[in-house]
Design a protein around this motif. Structure first.
Motif, PDB file in Angstrom:
ATOM      1  N   VAL A   1      -3.589  74.989  44.092  1.00  0.00           N
ATOM      2  CA  VAL A   1      -2.866  75.352  43.021  1.00  0.00           C
ATOM      3  C   VAL A   1      -2.387  76.426  42.998  1.00  0.00           C
ATOM      4  CG1 VAL A   1      -3.897  76.470  41.023  1.00  0.00           C
ATOM      5  CG2 VAL A   1      -5.209  74.035  41.437  1.00  0.00           C
ATOM      6  N   ALA A   2      -2.880  77.530  44.451  1.00  0.00           N
ATOM      7  CA  ALA A   2      -1.891  78.560  44.415  1.00  0.00           C
ATOM      8  C   ALA A   2      -1.057  78.522  45.299  1.00  0.00           C
ATOM      9  CB  ALA A   2      -2.765  79.463  44.951  1.00  0.00           C
ATOM     10  N   GLY A   3      -0.693  77.177  45.236  1.00  0.00           N
ATOM     11  CA  GLY A   3       0.517  76.621  46.198  1.00  0.00           C
ATOM     12  C   GLY A   3       0.771  77.164  47.480  1.00  0.00           C
ATOM     13  N   LEU A   4      -0.349  77.031  48.144  1.00  0.00           N
ATOM     14  CA  LEU A   4      -0.985  77.435  49.387  1.00  0.00           C
ATOM     15  C   LEU A   4      -1.447  76.077  50.768  1.00  0.00           C
ATOM     16  CD1 LEU A   4      -2.897  81.201  49.021  1.00  0.00           C
ATOM     17  CD2 LEU A   4      -0.508  80.393  49.410  1.00  0.00           C
ATOM     18  N   THR A   5      -0.015  75.146  50.799  1.00  0.00           N
ATOM     19  CA  THR A   5      -0.492  74.103  51.229  1.00  0.00           C
ATOM     20  C   THR A   5      -1.059  73.980  53.257  1.00  0.00           C
ATOM     21  OG1 THR A   5       1.535  73.046  49.551  1.00  0.00           O
ATOM     22  CG2 THR A   5       0.441  72.019  51.857  1.00  0.00           C
ATOM     23  N   ARG A   6      -0.424  74.769  53.416  1.00  0.00           N
ATOM     24  CA  ARG A   6      -0.784  75.434  54.688  1.00  0.00           C
ATOM     25  C   ARG A   6      -2.054  75.741  54.622  1.00  0.00           C
ATOM     26  NH1 ARG A   6       1.489  74.752  60.170  1.00  0.00           N
ATOM     27  NH2 ARG A   6      -0.848  74.512  61.516  1.00  0.00           N
ATOM     28  N   LYS A   7      -2.570  76.890  54.287  1.00  0.00           N
ATOM     29  CA  LYS A   7      -3.640  77.047  54.479  1.00  0.00           C
ATOM     30  C   LYS A   7      -4.706  76.324  53.753  1.00  0.00           C
ATOM     31  CE  LYS A   7      -6.555  80.488  51.921  1.00  0.00           C
ATOM     32  NZ  LYS A   7      -7.107  81.388  50.750  1.00  0.00           N
ATOM     33  N   ALA A   8      -4.377  74.795  52.351  1.00  0.00           N
ATOM     34  CA  ALA A   8      -5.560  73.863  52.467  1.00  0.00           C
ATOM     35  C   ALA A   8      -5.540  72.698  53.284  1.00  0.00           C
ATOM     36  CB  ALA A   8      -4.443  73.659  51.155  1.00  0.00           C
ATOM     37  N   GLU A   9      -4.470  73.207  54.485  1.00  0.00           N
ATOM     38  CA  GLU A   9      -4.968  72.478  55.612  1.00  0.00           C
ATOM     39  C   GLU A   9      -5.253  72.755  56.860  1.00  0.00           C
ATOM     40  OE1 GLU A   9      -0.497  71.449  56.201  1.00  0.00           O
ATOM     41  OE2 GLU A   9      -0.337  70.383  54.627  1.00  0.00           O
ATOM     42  N   ASP A  10      -5.341  74.332  56.791  1.00  0.00           N
ATOM     43  CA  ASP A  10      -6.087  75.315  58.046  1.00  0.00           C
ATOM     44  C   ASP A  10      -8.061  75.000  57.429  1.00  0.00           C
ATOM     45  OD1 ASP A  10      -3.744  75.361  59.259  1.00  0.00           O
ATOM     46  OD2 ASP A  10      -3.935  77.553  58.420  1.00  0.00           O
ATOM     47  N   LEU A  11      -7.805  75.305  56.051  1.00  0.00           N
ATOM     48  CA  LEU A  11      -9.210  75.498  55.319  1.00  0.00           C
ATOM     49  C   LEU A  11      -9.838  73.618  55.922  1.00  0.00           C
ATOM     50  CD1 LEU A  11      -8.978  76.632  52.571  1.00  0.00           C
ATOM     51  CD2 LEU A  11     -10.584  77.393  54.078  1.00  0.00           C
ATOM     52  N   GLY A  12      -9.080  72.899  56.041  1.00  0.00           N
ATOM     53  CA  GLY A  12      -9.854  71.494  56.245  1.00  0.00           C
ATOM     54  C   GLY A  12     -10.661  71.251  57.903  1.00  0.00           C
ATOM     55  N   TRP A  13      -9.385  72.062  58.328  1.00  0.00           N
ATOM     56  CA  TRP A  13     -10.309  72.155  59.810  1.00  0.00           C
ATOM     57  C   TRP A  13     -10.874  72.918  60.317  1.00  0.00           C
ATOM     58  CZ3 TRP A  13     -10.231  68.976  63.781  1.00  0.00           C
ATOM     59  CH2 TRP A  13      -8.832  67.976  64.331  1.00  0.00           C
ATOM     60  N   HIS A  14     -11.352  73.947  59.150  1.00  0.00           N
ATOM     61  CA  HIS A  14     -12.289  75.234  59.418  1.00  0.00           C
ATOM     62  C   HIS A  14     -13.574  74.346  58.641  1.00  0.00           C
ATOM     63  CE1 HIS A  14      -9.277  77.948  60.498  1.00  0.00           C
ATOM     64  NE2 HIS A  14      -9.919  78.658  60.766  1.00  0.00           N
ATOM     65  N   ALA A  15     -13.415  73.413  58.200  1.00  0.00           N
ATOM     66  CA  ALA A  15     -14.875  72.411  57.040  1.00  0.00           C
ATOM     67  C   ALA A  15     -15.183  71.984  58.277  1.00  0.00           C
ATOM     68  CB  ALA A  15     -13.899  71.812  56.436  1.00  0.00           C
ATOM     69  N   ILE A  16     -14.133  70.756  58.833  1.00  0.00           N
ATOM     70  CA  ILE A  16     -14.789  69.928  60.120  1.00  0.00           C
ATOM     71  C   ILE A  16     -16.004  70.981  60.838  1.00  0.00           C
ATOM     72  CG2 ILE A  16     -14.340  68.554  61.463  1.00  0.00           C
ATOM     73  CD1 ILE A  16     -12.113  67.280  60.227  1.00  0.00           C
ATOM     74  N   ILE A  17     -15.190  72.077  61.464  1.00  0.00           N
ATOM     75  CA  ILE A  17     -15.503  72.630  62.807  1.00  0.00           C
ATOM     76  C   ILE A  17     -17.260  73.247  61.517  1.00  0.00           C
ATOM     77  CG2 ILE A  17     -15.859  74.454  63.515  1.00  0.00           C
ATOM     78  CD1 ILE A  17     -12.750  74.426  63.948  1.00  0.00           C
ATOM     79  N   THR A  18     -16.806  74.119  60.701  1.00  0.00           N
ATOM     80  CA  THR A  18     -18.073  73.941  60.182  1.00  0.00           C
ATOM     81  C   THR A  18     -19.508  73.202  60.024  1.00  0.00           C
ATOM     82  OG1 THR A  18     -16.991  75.744  58.703  1.00  0.00           O
ATOM     83  CG2 THR A  18     -19.268  75.846  58.260  1.00  0.00           C
ATOM     84  N   ALA A  19     -19.113  72.049  59.835  1.00  0.00           N
ATOM     85  CA  ALA A  19     -20.048  70.804  59.178  1.00  0.00           C
ATOM     86  C   ALA A  19     -20.633  70.457  60.806  1.00  0.00           C
ATOM     87  CB  ALA A  19     -19.158  69.167  58.533  1.00  0.00           C
ATOM     88  N   MET A  20     -19.110  70.504  61.524  1.00  0.00           N
ATOM     89  CA  MET A  20     -20.372  69.779  62.802  1.00  0.00           C
ATOM     90  C   MET A  20     -21.045  71.041  63.504  1.00  0.00           C
ATOM     91  SD  MET A  20     -19.277  66.918  64.002  1.00  0.00           S
ATOM     92  CE  MET A  20     -19.376  66.749  61.912  1.00  0.00           C
ATOM     93  N   ALA A  21     -20.773  72.505  63.888  1.00  0.00           N
ATOM     94  CA  ALA A  21     -22.327  73.467  63.680  1.00  0.00           C
ATOM     95  C   ALA A  21     -23.500  73.192  63.347  1.00  0.00           C
ATOM     96  CB  ALA A  21     -20.872  74.369  63.696  1.00  0.00           C
ATOM     97  N   VAL A  22     -23.592  73.411  61.889  1.00  0.00           N
ATOM     98  CA  VAL A  22     -24.234  73.529  61.016  1.00  0.00           C
ATOM     99  C   VAL A  22     -25.184  71.848  61.209  1.00  0.00           C
ATOM    100  CG1 VAL A  22     -25.646  72.685  58.858  1.00  0.00           C
ATOM    101  CG2 VAL A  22     -23.176  74.495  59.203  1.00  0.00           C
ATOM    102  N   ALA A  23     -24.381  70.976  61.277  1.00  0.00           N
ATOM    103  CA  ALA A  23     -24.954  69.532  62.660  1.00  0.00           C
ATOM    104  C   ALA A  23     -25.707  70.164  63.794  1.00  0.00           C
ATOM    105  CB  ALA A  23     -23.885  67.959  61.975  1.00  0.00           C
ATOM    106  N   GLY A  24     -24.875  69.881  64.744  1.00  0.00           N
ATOM    107  CA  GLY A  24     -25.695  70.449  66.152  1.00  0.00           C
ATOM    108  C   GLY A  24     -27.018  71.300  65.257  1.00  0.00           C
ATOM    109  N   LEU A  25     -27.028  72.210  64.417  1.00  0.00           N
ATOM    110  CA  LEU A  25     -28.108  73.003  64.258  1.00  0.00           C
ATOM    111  C   LEU A  25     -29.288  73.072  63.329  1.00  0.00           C
ATOM    112  CD1 LEU A  25     -29.762  76.343  63.765  1.00  0.00           C
ATOM    113  CD2 LEU A  25     -28.063  76.317  62.068  1.00  0.00           C
TER     114      LEU A  25
END
Length: 457
Positions: free
Chosen positions: A89-113
């Protein structure tokens, strides 16, 4: 005030009548999650064919599985969807895409924990709850598969959340439909030994779930990398930024307390019920499965609320965000209340699907007759929790989830240990806790929690 560069999908979140837009966004989710609810019913039926000890084992093991689901799809998943929606919504398309990768990494870390904690303490935890003998063995056999291999669940739900944040509700629904079409027959085949498949017992149900989530993850990843949705992931992860992790965890970390407290409530209730024997524990497994069924059904609405509320808060349309919250909350309350009331009127119809053991059916019917009509408050509270994720204001939903825990565990302990009451007192306490949760979350929205969060942002 809406600016022009928004895609048509985003424009629909910000403009026009609310109820039709919410229904249009929620409909694919509702279909998918209703099918997912069918998976839960089928799983319970398969386990019921294995005997009372397997049902009791599922009562011990299932809350931790649901915690993984609620964290990955609801709490952290909702935060991921909301942050992506706000960036778009803020027009930050690249940021949204980067957030996607950060979300995946966060999920995998929590899954391992999560897997590590289970491997260290899982067996002792089930014994502490009162598990013993065949029921304990069944709980461990189930959890050794579905919790140790939980990364597949986390990945599937995270990829779905990223797509929903980009305004794509249909692809996650297609993934759920495909996973269900695989999981139901495979679960029966592996649990009961149909055809050429080995009879694996309760572990077969868990293996079917992991295989289905793995296939779903592959489908969702192809869609995200293709760029045919509202957001596209690049094959090479971006440079990691603590600020993006913090943005996800600022909402998701606090929001995660709610499912943790919810499952803790179920776990403590399970410990109390275990004192009344294996039949009562199996009855709780059947009855509480209906409450767990409400979670994916309400999340069908909640996922749409996260995207719509998040987008409108990002666009400064606070009044519209509030209207979305009340509209979705009342719809969820009506759906949950209708399901619960119908089950309270005919509790034997639900319990009889899964078992013919009369003590188990009586325990399940007693619970549902008392608690069923109060599912409306559960629906209201849970849907407003999802909406609060979109608003970035999850503190009060977490507080009232904690209050529900105190009412259930404290009230149940007093009823059983102090006053010497029987199993029939526990459903009364559970019903009271649902009222506290629903009215508490509604009161926090009415009192301006979202407004204050918006002003502080």
């Amino acid at each position: 005030m809406v600016v022009k560069p928004f895609s048509p999908k985003t424009q629909r979140l910000l403009q026009g009548p609310i109820a039709p837009a919410l229904a249009r966004l929620a409909a694919p989710n509702m279909v998918g999650f209703l099918v997912g609810s069918g998976v839960m019913v089928a799983e319970m039926w398969f386990v019921g064919q294995l005997g009372t000890h397997a049902l009791a084992g599922l009562a011990l093991g299932y809350p931790l599985y649901m915690l993984v689901m609620m964290l990955s799809a609801g709490a952290l998943g909702g935060a991921m969807a909301a942050t992506v929606a706000r960036a778009i919504v803020a027009g930050l398309t690249r940021k949204a895409e980067d957030l996607g990768w950060h979300a995946i990494i966060t999920a995998m870390a929590v899954a391992g924990l999560f897997t590590g904690v289970y491997l260290l303490f899982g067996g002792a935890f089930y014994r502490l709850l009162g598990g013993a003998g065949d029921s304990l063995a069944a709980a461990i056999a189930y959890s050794d598969v579905v919790l140790v291999g939980g990364a597949a669940i986390w990945l599937s739900n995270t990829l779905s959340s990223i797509l929903r944040g980009g305004g794509d509700m249909k692809t996650p629904t297609l993934a759920m439909l495909g996973a269900a079409a695989l999981q139901i027959p495979l679960g029966g085949a592996l649990a009961l030994g149909w055809g050429p498949f080995p009879e694996m017992g309760i572990a077969g149900v868990a293996w079917a779930a992991l295989i289905a989530f793995g296939a779903s993850s592959l489908f969702l990843a192809v869609r995200l990398f293709s760029g045919r949705s509202g957001i596209r992931l690049h094959p090479v992860p971006p440079a990691l930024q603590w600020g993006l992790f913090r943005e996800i965890l600022a909402v998701g970390g606090v929001a995660s307390l709610s499912p943790i407290l919810t499952v803790t409530t179920v776990v403590l209730l399970t410990a109390l019920v275990s004192r009344f024997g294996e039949a009562a524990l199996a009855g709780l497994a059947i009855a509480s499965r209906l409450e767990f069924l409400l979670i994916p059904i309400i999340f069908g609405i909640g996922a749409a609320m996260i995207a719509m509320v998040g987008a409108n808060m990002g666009a400064g349309q606070l009044a519209r965000a509030h209207c979305i919250g009340w509209t979705g909350g009342l719809a969820a309350a009506a759906i949950a209340g209708a399901i619960g009331t119908a089950t309270a009127l005919w509790p034997g119809a639900w319990a009889g699907i899964f078992t013919e053991a009369e003590p188990v059916r009586l325990a399940a019917a007693l619970y549902l007759t008392t608690v069923g009509p109060f599912f409306a408050f559960r629906g209201l509270g849970l849907s407003l929790y999802f909406a609060a994720q979109g608003a970035g204001a999850v503190t009060w939903p977490v507080v009232f989830t904690a209050v529900r825990l105190v009412v259930t565990a404290g009230g149940g302990f007093l009823a059983v240990e102090t006053f010497g009451l029987g199993f029939d007192a526990l459903p009364v306490v559970v019903a009271a806790s649902m009222v506290v949760l629903g009215l508490g979350n509604a009161a926090s929205v009415y009192a301006g929690a979202w407004r204050r969060a918006n002003a502080a942002a």
